[in-house]
Scaffold this active site. Structure first.
Site, PDB file in Angstrom:
ATOM      1  N   CYS A 118       0.813  -1.220   0.000  1.00 19.41           N
ATOM      2  CA  CYS A 118       0.000   0.000   0.000  1.00 19.41           C
ATOM      3  C   CYS A 118       0.849   1.275   0.000  1.00 19.41           C
ATOM      4  O   CYS A 118       0.610   2.202  -0.783  1.00 19.41           O
ATOM      5  CB  CYS A 118      -0.977  -0.001   1.167  1.00 19.41           C
ATOM      6  SG  CYS A 118      -0.224   0.021   2.815  1.00 19.41           S
ATOM      7  N   HIS A 170      -2.620   0.814   7.048  1.00 21.48           N
ATOM      8  CA  HIS A 170      -2.970   0.845   5.622  1.00 21.48           C
ATOM      9  C   HIS A 170      -3.181   2.292   5.170  1.00 21.48           C
ATOM     10  O   HIS A 170      -3.649   3.136   5.943  1.00 21.48           O
ATOM     11  CB  HIS A 170      -4.236   0.036   5.384  1.00 21.48           C
ATOM     12  CG  HIS A 170      -4.530  -0.232   3.939  1.00 21.48           C
ATOM     13  ND1 HIS A 170      -3.644  -0.870   3.092  1.00 21.48           N
ATOM     14  CD2 HIS A 170      -5.631   0.049   3.184  1.00 21.48           C
ATOM     15  CE1 HIS A 170      -4.183  -0.974   1.895  1.00 21.48           C
ATOM     16  NE2 HIS A 170      -5.389  -0.420   1.920  1.00 21.48           N
ATOM     17  N   HIS A 182      -5.864   1.972  -3.757  1.00 22.51           N
ATOM     18  CA  HIS A 182      -4.919   1.416  -2.780  1.00 22.51           C
ATOM     19  C   HIS A 182      -4.453   0.054  -3.257  1.00 22.51           C
ATOM     20  O   HIS A 182      -5.011  -0.520  -4.206  1.00 22.51           O
ATOM     21  CB  HIS A 182      -5.592   1.287  -1.404  1.00 22.51           C
ATOM     22  CG  HIS A 182      -6.760   0.343  -1.386  1.00 22.51           C
ATOM     23  ND1 HIS A 182      -6.897  -0.663  -0.451  1.00 22.51           N
ATOM     24  CD2 HIS A 182      -7.859   0.229  -2.194  1.00 22.51           C
ATOM     25  CE1 HIS A 182      -8.015  -1.325  -0.665  1.00 22.51           C
ATOM     26  NE2 HIS A 182      -8.622  -0.800  -1.723  1.00 22.51           N
TER      27      HIS A 182
END
Length: 220
Positions: A118, A170, A182
Site C-alpha cells: 500500500c 494501511h 490502494h
C-alpha cells in the site's frame, strides 16, 4: 478528413463501452484487465498531432477543438476505468498514474509494477505525479500530512486505516465520491469505497500532502 475519421473511431470505441454494464459492486472495487495507460495513449496519440505525417506533437499546435475533444475523451476513459463520476477538472496526471497502476499485484515491501504494497503504491504515484518523495511507511506518512475532515477530502488526499486503537496499518489515495485507490493484500491495486463495511469501520483519518496541494494550486 484525417481528424474527422479519428474522431469517429474514438467516439465509436467509447460508445461500444456502454453496451457492457459494470457489475453491481464495481463502485467498490475496480481492476484493470489490460494496460490502461497504453490503451489510452494509443487512442489519443493521433489526436495530438494535426500536422503532416511524422510531425511531432510538441512542435505542432493543437487547435482548441481538438484539445477539447481530447480532454473530454481522456476524462471519460478515466471515469469508465476507475468507476468515477468526474467533473472534468480533476488532476489528469493523477488519474493517469492511478489507472496505470490498477491491477498490479500486492507484494509486501515492494513498489514496482511487478508488485507493490500500500505505501509503495502511494509513494510511487506521488513521485510520478508531483515529484514528491513521501515517507515509505503508512505510519510515517500520517505524521507528515495535514489532517483533513472526512467531509472535506479532495482528490489526492491520503486516507489512513487502523484496527481499533492499534497503529495505522494501511494507506490509500482518495479519488472522489467516497472512493480511493490502494494496494490491498487480497487483490493488489484497485479502487474501493469508503462505504464498504470493512473500510468504513477501519477508516481512521485523512491527510493532505501540503507540497502536492501547493503544486495543484500553482497549476490552476
Amino acid at each position: 478528413m484525417k481528424n474527422s475519421l479519428l474522431y469517429c473511431l474514438a467516439a465509436a470505441s467509447l460508445a461500444l463501452s456502454f453496451f457492457f454494464e459494470r457489475p453491481a459492486d464495481a463502485s467498490a472495487m475496480v481492476r484493470a484487465t489490460a494496460a490502461p495507460a497504453v490503451a489510452e495513449a494509443s487512442l489519443f496519440s493521433a489526436l495530438l498531432n494535426e500536422g503532416e505525417p511524422g510531425s511531432s506533437p510538441a512542435s505542432t499546435p493543437v487547435n482548441p477543438a481538438t484539445a477539447a475533444a481530447r480532454d473530454s475523451l481522456t476524462y471519460h476513459y478515466y471515469a469508465q476505468t476507475l468507476g468515477l463520476q468526474l467533473d472534468y477538472d480533476e488532476n489528469k496526471e493523477l488519474l493517469r498514474s492511478v489507472t496505470d497502476w490498477v491491477g498490479t499485484p500486492y507484494s509486501y515491501g515492494s513498489n514496482s509494477r511487478r508488485g507493490t504494497d500500500c505505501s509503495g503504491f502511494v509513494t510511487r504515484v506521488f513521485q510520478e505525479v508531483y515529484g514528491i518523495t513521501l515517507k515509505r511507511s503508512s505510519r510515517s506518512m500520517f505524521t507528515t500530512t495535514k489532517r483533513v475532515p472526512k467531509g472535506e477530502m479532495h482528490t489526492g488526499d491520503l486516507v489512513f486505516f487502523r484496527r481499533g486503537k492499534g497503529p495505522i496499518y494501511h494507506v490509500g489515495i482518495y479519488l472522489k465520491d467516497g472512493k480511493f485507490a490502494h494496494s490491498a493484500t487480497n487483490g493488489g491495486v484497485m479502487v474501493s469505497s469508503l462505504r464498504q463495511g470493512y473500510y468504513r469501520s477501519h477508516f481512521y483519518a485523512a491527510g493532505r500532502v501540503v507540497a502536492a496541494e501547493q503544486a495543484n494550486d500553482s497549476e490552476e
